[in-house]
Design an enzyme around this catalytic site. Structure first.
Site, PDB file in Angstrom:
ATOM      1  N   GLY A 175     -10.145 -40.869 -19.926  1.00 20.71           N
ATOM      2  CA  GLY A 175     -11.163 -41.168 -18.923  1.00 20.71           C
ATOM      3  C   GLY A 175     -10.855 -42.381 -18.080  1.00 20.71           C
ATOM      4  N   THR A 198     -10.046 -36.672 -18.452  1.00 24.26           N
ATOM      5  CA  THR A 198     -10.122 -35.223 -18.513  1.00 24.26           C
ATOM      6  C   THR A 198      -9.792 -34.603 -17.171  1.00 24.26           C
ATOM      7  OG1 THR A 198     -11.813 -35.292 -20.252  1.00 24.26           O
ATOM      8  CG2 THR A 198     -11.763 -33.302 -18.911  1.00 24.26           C
ATOM      9  N   ASN A 237     -21.762 -44.501 -18.202  1.00 25.65           N
ATOM     10  CA  ASN A 237     -21.165 -43.766 -17.082  1.00 25.65           C
ATOM     11  C   ASN A 237     -21.686 -42.342 -17.043  1.00 25.65           C
ATOM     12  OD1 ASN A 237     -18.883 -41.529 -17.328  1.00 25.65           O
ATOM     13  ND2 ASN A 237     -18.810 -42.781 -19.197  1.00 25.65           N
ATOM     14  N   ARG A 238     -21.810 -41.853 -15.816  1.00 25.93           N
ATOM     15  CA  ARG A 238     -22.107 -40.432 -15.622  1.00 25.93           C
ATOM     16  C   ARG A 238     -21.188 -39.909 -14.504  1.00 25.93           C
ATOM     17  NH1 ARG A 238     -27.155 -42.880 -14.117  1.00 25.93           N
ATOM     18  NH2 ARG A 238     -27.375 -43.142 -11.856  1.00 25.93           N
ATOM     19  N   GLY A 253     -18.925 -37.571 -14.510  1.00 27.46           N
ATOM     20  CA  GLY A 253     -18.963 -36.105 -14.370  1.00 27.46           C
ATOM     21  C   GLY A 253     -17.603 -35.499 -14.049  1.00 27.46           C
ATOM     22  N   PHE A 254     -16.559 -35.947 -14.756  1.00 23.29           N
ATOM     23  CA  PHE A 254     -15.206 -35.373 -14.590  1.00 23.29           C
ATOM     24  C   PHE A 254     -14.757 -35.372 -13.132  1.00 23.29           C
ATOM     25  CE2 PHE A 254     -15.618 -32.367 -18.576  1.00 23.29           C
ATOM     26  CZ  PHE A 254     -15.498 -33.464 -19.406  1.00 23.29           C
ATOM     27  N   ASN A 261     -11.804 -31.372 -24.762  1.00 29.17           N
ATOM     28  CA  ASN A 261     -12.985 -32.245 -24.679  1.00 29.17           C
ATOM     29  C   ASN A 261     -14.246 -31.400 -24.530  1.00 29.17           C
ATOM     30  OD1 ASN A 261     -14.877 -34.207 -24.208  1.00 29.17           O
ATOM     31  ND2 ASN A 261     -14.129 -34.750 -22.171  1.00 29.17           N
ATOM     32  N   SER A 300     -18.358 -34.527 -23.477  1.00 28.98           N
ATOM     33  CA  SER A 300     -18.889 -35.384 -22.412  1.00 28.98           C
ATOM     34  C   SER A 300     -20.358 -35.029 -22.190  1.00 28.98           C
ATOM     35  CB  SER A 300     -18.121 -35.162 -21.108  1.00 28.98           C
ATOM     36  OG  SER A 300     -18.858 -35.755 -20.054  1.00 28.98           O
ATOM     37  N   ASN A 305     -21.890 -35.608 -19.501  1.00 31.71           N
ATOM     38  CA  ASN A 305     -22.129 -35.603 -18.053  1.00 31.71           C
ATOM     39  C   ASN A 305     -21.787 -34.301 -17.349  1.00 31.71           C
ATOM     40  OD1 ASN A 305     -22.932 -38.350 -18.181  1.00 31.71           O
ATOM     41  ND2 ASN A 305     -20.770 -38.907 -18.350  1.00 31.71           N
ATOM     42  N   THR A 306     -21.451 -33.274 -18.110  1.00 28.11           N
ATOM     43  CA  THR A 306     -21.277 -31.936 -17.541  1.00 28.11           C
ATOM     44  C   THR A 306     -22.310 -31.068 -18.240  1.00 28.11           C
ATOM     45  OG1 THR A 306     -18.925 -32.246 -17.083  1.00 28.11           O
ATOM     46  CG2 THR A 306     -19.673 -29.976 -17.349  1.00 28.11           C
ATOM     47  N   LYS A 312     -12.228 -33.166 -29.280  1.00 25.73           N
ATOM     48  CA  LYS A 312     -12.976 -34.429 -29.170  1.00 25.73           C
ATOM     49  C   LYS A 312     -14.475 -34.169 -29.248  1.00 25.73           C
ATOM     50  CE  LYS A 312     -13.314 -38.644 -26.446  1.00 25.73           C
ATOM     51  NZ  LYS A 312     -12.661 -39.451 -25.418  1.00 25.73           N
ATOM     52  N   THR A 367     -15.184 -40.835 -31.536  1.00 25.70           N
ATOM     53  CA  THR A 367     -16.072 -39.973 -30.792  1.00 25.70           C
ATOM     54  C   THR A 367     -16.047 -40.295 -29.299  1.00 25.70           C
ATOM     55  OG1 THR A 367     -17.959 -41.491 -30.832  1.00 25.70           O
ATOM     56  CG2 THR A 367     -17.749 -39.952 -32.693  1.00 25.70           C
ATOM     57  N   ASN A 368     -16.753 -39.449 -28.577  1.00 24.87           N
ATOM     58  CA  ASN A 368     -17.036 -39.685 -27.158  1.00 24.87           C
ATOM     59  C   ASN A 368     -18.198 -40.693 -27.041  1.00 24.87           C
ATOM     60  OD1 ASN A 368     -17.177 -39.189 -24.283  1.00 24.87           O
ATOM     61  ND2 ASN A 368     -16.227 -37.196 -24.696  1.00 24.87           N
ATOM     62  N   GLY A 393     -18.796 -48.617 -25.765  1.00 19.14           N
ATOM     63  CA  GLY A 393     -18.662 -50.029 -26.116  1.00 19.14           C
ATOM     64  C   GLY A 393     -19.345 -50.353 -27.431  1.00 19.14           C
ATOM     65  N   THR A 395     -13.681 -49.109 -23.501  1.00 21.02           N
ATOM     66  CA  THR A 395     -14.581 -50.161 -23.019  1.00 21.02           C
ATOM     67  C   THR A 395     -14.125 -51.562 -23.458  1.00 21.02           C
ATOM     68  OG1 THR A 395     -16.353 -48.542 -23.059  1.00 21.02           O
ATOM     69  CG2 THR A 395     -17.026 -50.842 -22.923  1.00 21.02           C
TER      70      THR A 395
END
Ligand SMILES: Cc1cc2nc3c(=O)[nH]c(=O)nc-3n(C[C@H](O)[C@H](O)[C@H](O)COP(=O)(O)O)c2cc1C
Length: 349
Positions: A66, A89, A114-115, A117-118, A178, A181, A183-184, A223, A251-252, A274, A325
């Protein structure tokens, strides 16, 4: 030790909007990589080799996915002392990601939300960048992380992963699937039993064909998220084994906001990374280790902000660790500090 102490660069970078700071750093790395100026920020790589999933890792600290989504700076990032680097990704087609702003610092918590979104330039550009890098020829391990396009309905997600697998296969030391995430839309539903079974079954089958075609079996890692209970982790572990996956990355980012409630930006949508994710991520690692047994490769990631945090991941059951992070808050010195602390564990043990 690098020439430019991060303590000087950080106030400048933290004065910028987070995504601008990110872009600027990547652009500088991309410009400096391969030139004599690269030594200005380079760290010596700690030598602490380990074999995992049939791969020789030169040390046990890697870059998490990322940070370099388009694989533009693999050689530049190598100079920070990572034993392995994961880029992506990447999705089959390029896509812009979510509207900005979409990345937030929470300094009191040493965290980010964060968002994105790939957001990425797509598979073709990604592969062209990977091919230009000399990182793998220098004995380091390169992971290529694949995902699905936002416009692909979740029922057709497998198709996107197969396109990704086929595209990156010849250039990867390992491939990461992955599915975690936040954010998708619906991506994380791929972690649930039937969907995961179908996806990993299809990936295992295609990998077999690719291994024959290329004469090389590339390990596949999956992941997963920290927001899973023990029963869900157990089901995932069983599915990973059933389809002969080679490792798990845990992890994510987390969708939990317990640790940052009340802080500026604490309620932004997206994935939290983080310091606040360390505990949940270590819990999942411990549960995976218990379910998977001693020999199954686990890559631990989430909340490594210090050498002790890196050690805590190995103690929880990880074989190697990744950082994202922590690099933003502590700078490149963290890579060498973490690698040295983990190496010391082995000599003490
Ligand atoms: C800005 C940002 C973007 C990320 N993008 C990706 C991604 O594209 N693919 C992925 O697998 N993980 C991605 N991650 C998750 C990280 O790889 C890592 O799993 C997570 O941040 C926890 O580790 P950390 O606490 O060291 O950051 C991203 C994390 C951040 C902060």
């Amino acid at each position: 030790m690098s020439l430019l102490p991060y303590s000087l660069a950080r106030p400048f970078l933290f004065g910028l909007d987070p995504e601008t700071a990110h872009e600027l750093t990547l652009q500088s790395l991309a410009r400096l990589q391969g030139t004599p100026l690269q030594w200005a920020y380079c760290n010596a790589m700690v030598h602490d080799p380990i074999e995992l999933a049939g791969l020789q890792f030169p040390n046990r600290v890697g870059l998490a996915a990322g940070l370099d989504k388009n694989a533009r700076c693999i050689d530049g990032l190598a100079g920070l002392g990572f034993g392995f680097i994961e880029v992506g990704t990447v999705t089959p087609k390029g896509q812009p990601g979510n509207p900005k702003p979409r990345m937030f610092r929470l300094p009191q918590a040493e965290a980010l939300i964060n968002r994105l979104g790939f957001n990425n330039d797509g598979l073709e550009a990604f592969i062209a960048n990977v091919k230009r890098s000399t990182f793998r020829q220098r004995g380091r391990i390169l992971g290529l992380n694949i995902g699905k396009n936002a416009s692909t309905p979740i029922e057709n997600a497998t198709g996107d992963y197969l396109v990704g697998l086929e595209g990156v296969y010849p250039y990867a030391d390992y491939v990461t699937v992955n599915i975690s995430s936040p954010n998708t839309a619906n991506l994380r539903s791929l972690q649930s039993d039937e969907a995961l079974d179908g996806l990993l079954g299809a990936i295992a089958q295609r990998r077999q064909a690719l291994a024959r075609e290329h004469g090389r079996r590339v390990p596949v890692f999956v992941k997963i998220a920290p927001d899973l209970d023990e029963a869900q982790v157990g089901l995932i572990a069983a599915t990973l084994k059933r389809h002969a996956m080679d490792g798990v990355i845990a992890t994510n980012t987390t969708i939990s906001r317990d640790a940052v409630r009340g802080l500026p930006h604490g309620q932004e949508a997206g994935g939290l990374s983080g310091a606040p994710v360390l505990e949940a991520s270590n819990r999942v690692i411990g549960q995976l280790r218990a379910a998977l047994g001693k020999a199954f490769p686990i890559i631990g990631v989430g909340g490594v902000m210090s050498a002790q945090d890196a050690v805590s991941k190995i103690r929880a059951g990880a074989d190697v660790v990744q950082i994202y992070t922590g690099l933003i808050y502590r700078g490149p010195q963290l890579v060498a500090d973490a690698a040295r602390a983990i190496k010391r564990l082995r000599t003490v043990a």
